[in-house]
Design a protein around this motif. Sequence first.
Motif, PDB file in Angstrom:
ATOM      1  N   ILE A  31      -1.684 185.063  35.225  1.00 41.78           N
ATOM      2  CA  ILE A  31      -2.228 186.283  35.827  1.00 41.78           C
ATOM      3  C   ILE A  31      -3.684 186.033  36.213  1.00 41.78           C
ATOM      4  N   ARG A 260       1.618 192.597  34.205  1.00 40.30           N
ATOM      5  CA  ARG A 260       2.454 192.165  35.338  1.00 40.30           C
ATOM      6  C   ARG A 260       3.216 193.353  35.935  1.00 40.30           C
ATOM      7  N   GLU A 265       4.316 192.625  39.857  1.00 37.54           N
ATOM      8  CA  GLU A 265       4.786 191.237  40.018  1.00 37.54           C
ATOM      9  C   GLU A 265       6.252 191.133  39.669  1.00 37.54           C
TER      10      GLU A 265
END
Length: 265
Positions: A31, A260, A265
């Motif tokens: 990340i 996330r 994502e």
Amino acid sequence: MKKTLGFALGAGGSRGIAHIGFLQAIDEAGIRPDYVTGCSMGAIVGALYSAGISPAAMKERVLSLKMGDLTAINLSPFRMNGLMTMKKARKVVLELMGEEKEFDALQIPFACVATDLVEGKPVMLNSGNVIDAVLASASIPGVFTPAVFGGYPLLIDGCITERVPTRELNKMGAEVIIAVDVLGDLIMEREPTGRLVNTVLRVIDIMDTRATRQKRLMREHVALWLDPKLGDMDQYALKDVEFAYNKGYELGKKKANKIRQLVGE
């Protein structure tokens, strides 16, 4: 569509080493934030990270630090309004960063906050010399000499007015804001000493804790408000820095998937 991600790294002295562990875990998870802000120790860690310095390199240097590596006695404390100067601290930050950098040369857009002692309000610093800006953000009043930077004649520690700079991330364009507050709630002082410096530091802790508690309850613009569980670790000592790093790392590992999800994502 993936949302832009911002990390707000809060003030906290040696407790701020938890930021390094948090960023290490985030790096390992693949990340990468689009924006970073910081206050005081969070500003120093955030600036180094935004300059491309790895959390591993930061950890290695921090674990070898002694208080004498960071503090230099001010020979004119009353004239300069501080018991110590930032000369040694600046040397350590420069050593880690490798060279003097301007904000526009950083790999990740970064800003830090300081407090304008003249107008009594937080100011966002995002241009000029990065090291000078982050040291202004970390200038504890009464302990360190106030900084002159960016046209401001007297800047002191940003934690006085904005301990965890989330509003600044919002201004920069972050859609998902993660706040990392390493100070948490006020720790009960077991044995007050009554010494002047200790009293000043305690007053600062009380003031910024009350202000941050209110901000945390409001959660304005903030997707996640995280606080590593550091117990009663003393932010003004260097004896438990590896403990702080480990707690930050654990937090980053625990929250990586949630982050996330938030960014899509």
